[in-house]
Design a protein around this motif. Sequence first.
Motif, mmCIF file in Angstrom:
data_model
loop_
_atom_site.group_PDB
_atom_site.id
_atom_site.type_symbol
_atom_site.label_atom_id
_atom_site.label_comp_id
_atom_site.label_asym_id
_atom_site.label_seq_id
_atom_site.Cartn_x
_atom_site.Cartn_y
_atom_site.Cartn_z
ATOM 1 N N GLY A 182 0.809 -1.211 0.000
ATOM 2 C CA GLY A 182 0.000 0.000 0.000
ATOM 3 C C GLY A 182 0.843 1.262 0.000
ATOM 4 N N TYR A 183 0.167 2.382 0.219
ATOM 5 C CA TYR A 183 0.791 3.706 0.188
ATOM 6 C C TYR A 183 0.370 4.459 1.439
ATOM 7 C CZ TYR A 183 1.103 2.455 -4.741
ATOM 8 O OH TYR A 183 1.343 1.788 -5.923
ATOM 9 N N LEU A 184 1.319 5.072 2.107
ATOM 10 C CA LEU A 184 1.042 5.872 3.292
ATOM 11 C C LEU A 184 0.969 7.336 2.891
ATOM 12 C CD1 LEU A 184 0.732 6.091 6.390
ATOM 13 C CD2 LEU A 184 3.229 6.302 6.509
ATOM 14 N N LEU A 185 -0.159 7.974 3.193
ATOM 15 C CA LEU A 185 -0.339 9.385 2.865
ATOM 16 C C LEU A 185 -0.522 10.175 4.150
ATOM 17 C CD1 LEU A 185 -0.763 11.734 0.900
ATOM 18 C CD2 LEU A 185 -3.190 11.068 0.764
ATOM 19 N N ALA A 186 0.388 11.096 4.409
ATOM 20 C CA ALA A 186 0.286 12.036 5.520
ATOM 21 C C ALA A 186 -0.005 13.405 4.928
ATOM 22 C CB ALA A 186 1.585 12.063 6.324
ATOM 23 N N ALA A 187 -1.074 14.030 5.378
ATOM 24 C CA ALA A 187 -1.461 15.340 4.846
ATOM 25 C C ALA A 187 -1.842 16.274 5.985
ATOM 26 C CB ALA A 187 -2.614 15.209 3.858
ATOM 27 N N ALA A 188 -1.863 17.570 5.684
ATOM 28 C CA ALA A 188 -2.006 18.582 6.720
ATOM 29 C C ALA A 188 -3.367 18.557 7.406
ATOM 30 C CB ALA A 188 -1.749 19.964 6.129
ATOM 31 N N ASP A 189 -4.437 18.217 6.663
ATOM 32 C CA ASP A 189 -5.765 18.176 7.262
ATOM 33 C C ASP A 189 -6.635 17.232 6.438
ATOM 34 O OD1 ASP A 189 -6.503 19.660 4.982
ATOM 35 O OD2 ASP A 189 -6.452 21.561 6.054
ATOM 36 N N GLU A 190 -7.852 17.043 6.901
ATOM 37 C CA GLU A 190 -8.747 16.084 6.255
ATOM 38 C C GLU A 190 -9.054 16.463 4.812
ATOM 39 O OE1 GLU A 190 -10.564 12.498 6.282
ATOM 40 O OE2 GLU A 190 -9.855 13.361 8.174
ATOM 41 N N ALA A 191 -9.337 17.756 4.583
ATOM 42 C CA ALA A 191 -9.677 18.184 3.229
ATOM 43 C C ALA A 191 -8.504 17.985 2.274
ATOM 44 C CB ALA A 191 -10.116 19.651 3.243
ATOM 45 N N THR A 192 -7.301 18.320 2.713
ATOM 46 C CA THR A 192 -6.114 18.130 1.874
ATOM 47 C C THR A 192 -5.869 16.650 1.627
ATOM 48 O OG1 THR A 192 -5.154 20.167 2.760
ATOM 49 C CG2 THR A 192 -3.649 18.625 1.682
ATOM 50 N N TRP A 193 -6.023 15.827 2.657
ATOM 51 C CA TRP A 193 -5.841 14.382 2.489
ATOM 52 C C TRP A 193 -6.807 13.855 1.435
ATOM 53 C CZ3 TRP A 193 -7.964 9.634 2.388
ATOM 54 C CH2 TRP A 193 -7.112 8.531 2.574
ATOM 55 N N ASN A 194 -8.060 14.281 1.489
ATOM 56 C CA ASN A 194 -9.054 13.794 0.528
ATOM 57 C C ASN A 194 -8.735 14.240 -0.894
ATOM 58 O OD1 ASN A 194 -10.663 12.371 2.377
ATOM 59 N ND2 ASN A 194 -11.808 14.215 2.934
ATOM 60 N N ARG A 195 -8.268 15.475 -1.053
ATOM 61 C CA ARG A 195 -7.902 15.945 -2.400
ATOM 62 C C ARG A 195 -6.767 15.107 -2.975
ATOM 63 N NH1 ARG A 195 -7.897 21.132 0.381
ATOM 64 N NH2 ARG A 195 -9.954 22.095 0.110
ATOM 65 N N LEU A 196 -5.764 14.823 -2.159
ATOM 66 C CA LEU A 196 -4.636 14.031 -2.627
ATOM 67 C C LEU A 196 -5.056 12.589 -2.902
ATOM 68 C CD1 LEU A 196 -2.012 15.481 -0.155
ATOM 69 C CD2 LEU A 196 -1.983 15.777 -2.638
ATOM 70 N N ARG A 197 -5.903 12.040 -2.034
ATOM 71 C CA ARG A 197 -6.400 10.684 -2.263
ATOM 72 C C ARG A 197 -7.137 10.588 -3.595
ATOM 73 N NH1 ARG A 197 -10.918 8.886 0.328
ATOM 74 N NH2 ARG A 197 -11.758 10.876 -0.430
ATOM 75 N N ASP A 198 -7.984 11.574 -3.886
ATOM 76 C CA ASP A 198 -8.731 11.556 -5.139
ATOM 77 C C ASP A 198 -7.791 11.676 -6.341
ATOM 78 O OD1 ASP A 198 -11.015 11.387 -3.611
ATOM 79 O OD2 ASP A 198 -11.569 13.504 -3.853
ATOM 80 N N LEU A 199 -6.777 12.524 -6.221
ATOM 81 C CA LEU A 199 -5.826 12.712 -7.321
ATOM 82 C C LEU A 199 -5.056 11.436 -7.612
ATOM 83 C CD1 LEU A 199 -4.377 14.719 -9.274
ATOM 84 C CD2 LEU A 199 -2.776 15.162 -7.396
ATOM 85 N N TRP A 200 -4.698 10.708 -6.563
ATOM 86 C CA TRP A 200 -3.828 9.547 -6.722
ATOM 87 C C TRP A 200 -4.561 8.216 -6.564
ATOM 88 C CZ3 TRP A 200 0.013 12.431 -3.127
ATOM 89 C CH2 TRP A 200 0.802 13.304 -3.902
ATOM 90 N N ALA A 201 -5.871 8.232 -6.704
ATOM 91 C CA ALA A 201 -6.641 6.995 -6.544
ATOM 92 C C ALA A 201 -6.221 5.928 -7.555
ATOM 93 C CB ALA A 201 -8.126 7.293 -6.676
ATOM 94 N N PHE A 202 -5.695 6.341 -8.708
ATOM 95 C CA PHE A 202 -5.266 5.373 -9.722
ATOM 96 C C PHE A 202 -4.156 4.456 -9.208
ATOM 97 C CE2 PHE A 202 -2.537 9.042 -10.346
ATOM 98 C CZ PHE A 202 -1.281 8.469 -10.496
ATOM 99 N N LEU A 203 -3.439 4.877 -8.189
ATOM 100 C CA LEU A 203 -2.392 4.015 -7.642
ATOM 101 C C LEU A 203 -2.953 2.728 -7.045
ATOM 102 C CD1 LEU A 203 -0.158 6.689 -5.857
ATOM 103 C CD2 LEU A 203 0.384 5.447 -7.956
ATOM 104 N N LEU A 204 -4.230 2.753 -6.656
ATOM 105 C CA LEU A 204 -4.860 1.584 -6.053
ATOM 106 C C LEU A 204 -5.472 0.647 -7.085
ATOM 107 C CD1 LEU A 204 -6.661 3.409 -3.098
ATOM 108 C CD2 LEU A 204 -4.441 2.247 -3.059
ATOM 109 N N GLU A 205 -5.508 1.074 -8.343
ATOM 110 C CA GLU A 205 -6.107 0.238 -9.382
ATOM 111 C C GLU A 205 -5.159 -0.877 -9.809
ATOM 112 O OE1 GLU A 205 -6.977 3.000 -12.462
ATOM 113 O OE2 GLU A 205 -8.499 4.095 -11.280
ATOM 114 N N ASP A 206 -5.717 -2.038 -10.114
ATOM 115 C CA ASP A 206 -4.910 -3.162 -10.592
ATOM 116 C C ASP A 206 -4.433 -2.934 -12.013
ATOM 117 O OD1 ASP A 206 -5.248 -4.508 -8.207
ATOM 118 O OD2 ASP A 206 -7.101 -5.470 -8.878
#
Length: 288
Positions: A264-288
């Motif tokens: 997996g990938y560990l994502l540390a972000a400054a706050d919840e909103a920033t974490w969600n934006r980054l998660r959405d941007l990089w969601a393709f990393l979780l695709e097979d």
Amino acid sequence: MSETLPAAVTAPLSRAQKAEILNLVRRAARAEILPRFRRLAPGEIDQKSGPQDLVTEADRAAEAMIARALQRRFPHALIVGEENVASNPGLVAKLAEAETGFTIDPVDGTWNFANGIAAFGVIISMTRYGIPVWGMLYDPLLDDVIEAEAGAPAEYRRGRAPARRLKVSGGGAIEDLGGFASLHLLPEAKRIAMATTFPRFQRLTSLRCACHEFRTFAQGGVDFVLAAGLTPWDHSAGAVIGARAGGVVRLLDGSDYRADRREGYLLAAADEATWNRLRDLWAFLLED
């Protein structure tokens, strides 16, 4: 990051125990690490998985010194050192069942260290049944430390000066963010797609040193850290320190980080909103 622990195991290290571990790390740095910085002979540098994955005599000697002392002080603890795992890969999985575990990265940023770059550190963490409950990020060159434990603030200390509480940045929109991520640690099939996201940020780089990347994040110098190739000696301390500095620290799939996780990938972000934006941007990393 979740800090829910089994009953009766939430007690942190005492102040005396934490001071003892810091003094141990300092002694190892002075005896085994600093005397070898910019003085390594070719025969004191070896490759592990390849030319970008190095180990030196400083790594081996410092880990052996720290591990021996921790085992004497905590005889029932599971000690998981980066170099020891190379010959005992099953140790990481055992963290999930260990009431007390310690992880050791004796010279984090070994490539930097071996090439004379002054961006390396020592990382120590303590776990309870695989959950990080205390972490230390130590800079041998400046002899300063960032430390945090479950339920307490992350702090920076140097010398006899009072400890300074740390706070992550305020986060923001993708275009306003700076942070750390490493292309070379991603699966090859994901690297081009990942690289195309880089121009969207104000600044995105890598220090090749988890110790200093998480130190920078905890002090508010960057807005996020994305870590791949999960290893407890690299990421366990940074996870608890980043969370206790006010950050949001989870795996990219939304699950809590655990020291026994290797995928997996560990994502540390400054706050919840920033974490969600980054998660959405990089969601393709979780695709097979």
